[in-house]
Design an enzyme around this catalytic site. Sequence first.
Site, PDB file in Angstrom:
ATOM      1  N   LYS A  78     -12.314  -1.015   1.837  1.00 15.55           N
ATOM      2  CA  LYS A  78     -11.605  -0.185   0.842  1.00 15.55           C
ATOM      3  C   LYS A  78     -12.419  -0.180  -0.457  1.00 15.55           C
ATOM      4  CE  LYS A  78      -7.242  -0.358   3.199  1.00 15.55           C
ATOM      5  NZ  LYS A  78      -6.276  -1.305   3.715  1.00 15.55           N
ATOM      6  N   HIS A 127      -5.758  -3.956  -1.091  1.00 17.72           N
ATOM      7  CA  HIS A 127      -5.658  -2.880  -2.086  1.00 17.72           C
ATOM      8  C   HIS A 127      -5.806  -3.404  -3.512  1.00 17.72           C
ATOM      9  CE1 HIS A 127      -4.705   0.526   0.519  1.00 17.72           C
ATOM     10  NE2 HIS A 127      -4.055  -0.348   1.269  1.00 17.72           N
ATOM     11  N   SER A 153       0.800  -1.226   0.000  1.00 19.18           N
ATOM     12  CA  SER A 153       0.000   0.000   0.000  1.00 19.18           C
ATOM     13  C   SER A 153       0.833   1.276   0.000  1.00 19.18           C
ATOM     14  CB  SER A 153      -0.936  -0.009   1.194  1.00 19.18           C
ATOM     15  OG  SER A 153      -0.185  -0.031   2.393  1.00 19.18           O
TER      16      SER A 153
END
Length: 409
Positions: free
Chosen positions: A256, A225, A197
């Site tokens: 996310k 991610h 990340s």
Amino acid sequence: MGTTAGNASTGASIEAFYANIRHELEAIEEAGLYKTERIITSPQGSVIHTADGKEVINLCANNYLGLSSHPEVLKAAHEALDSHGFGLSSVRFICGTQDLHKTLEARLAKFLGTEDTILYGSAFDANGGLFETLLGAEDAVISDELNHASIIDGIRLCKAQRYRYKHNDLDDLRAQLKAADAAGARFKLVFTDGVFSMDGTIARLDEIRAICDEFGALLGIDECHATGFLGKRGRGSHEHRGVFGKIDIITGTLGKGLGGASGGFTSARKEVVALLRQRSRPYLFSNTVAPAIVGASIKVLDLLEADTSLRDKLEDSALYFRRKIVELGFDIKPGDHPIVPIMVYDAPKAQALSKRLLELGVYVIGFFYPVVPKGQARIRVQISAVHEREQLDAALKAFETAGKELGII
Ligand SMILES: *Cc1c(COP(=O)(O)O)cnc(C)c1O
């Protein structure tokens, strides 16, 4: 507040404990490493409102697909709230499992190309409850040195022998696997972030899978991610690297790209998920994911399976922003992920840049030690499918202005 009156101990006083903490806070501040939290007063989106009433372009959310405020996702959350209530006041195995939870688990497994999925309160918990449950002292876990804190903590909780390979260094991975074999390890699990990340680096999972096969090692990845947008159908870094269906264990987050509320999961073979349900401590001893989040997450998967327009737009915008920011003269970590690390190197300068950008109407955050190594301070821009081209251009303009003022470009 404590008192030292009548204290027969030879240790330091309770008051000294608090003084010690204040001292530590001052040291963090003096080193320019103190993190402040800015307050926003609007929902998550391409623009947000800050507490002082400003509207700013938001370039630092993990809202990759813009689903945090997507009308259909909100509607599904409202519907689940009405049909299934606000909360279950229970862990899963007592009375915290609804039909919605089972549906979401099955849908995630299908989306990720695995057999089954188990939900957790967060991805941090998914990683925290993974290794200890699956591996014992006879086993080995081989981990990329830059893996997320939750993976590191999860591995700390387990008794397996620990090996760390240099970040993204597959020769070293091979060396560590050899060392694990030489030490007589029974099972070997290689574990890596699918996407790192801080750098936006995508793990070379095709090569890693081949090496794991050579050594008879399992492969696990953390897809926080990646899920929802990497790969042609947005399934993640395994799809991106051509090894969809070939990963033994996938952990990920609902917090996310998949809507941004909260919740995490582990996706794997049936027997792995079954054992996690029996033994994984953050699953057994922490509350079930709220129904509104679960219902909305099912809708997220409906949207992503129906068409790839959101991940396509995100890919396009990320490549555009990366190209333009380099043309302005900034140093970035190369790649193609919507995480764009703009390297400033010096921590106070990164803070000055983010502060100036906020004045110019662009919300970004400087990252510095201990989140990234010393001397590697940066602004981490995150592109979202909700950003329109004009917003990206306005942000680039602000970067140009602030970068020149601070002598960065
Ligand atoms: C964000 C993140 C987590 C934690 O996810 P939560 O669901 O917020 O706990 C874990 N691993 C990685 C790689 C992450 O980026």
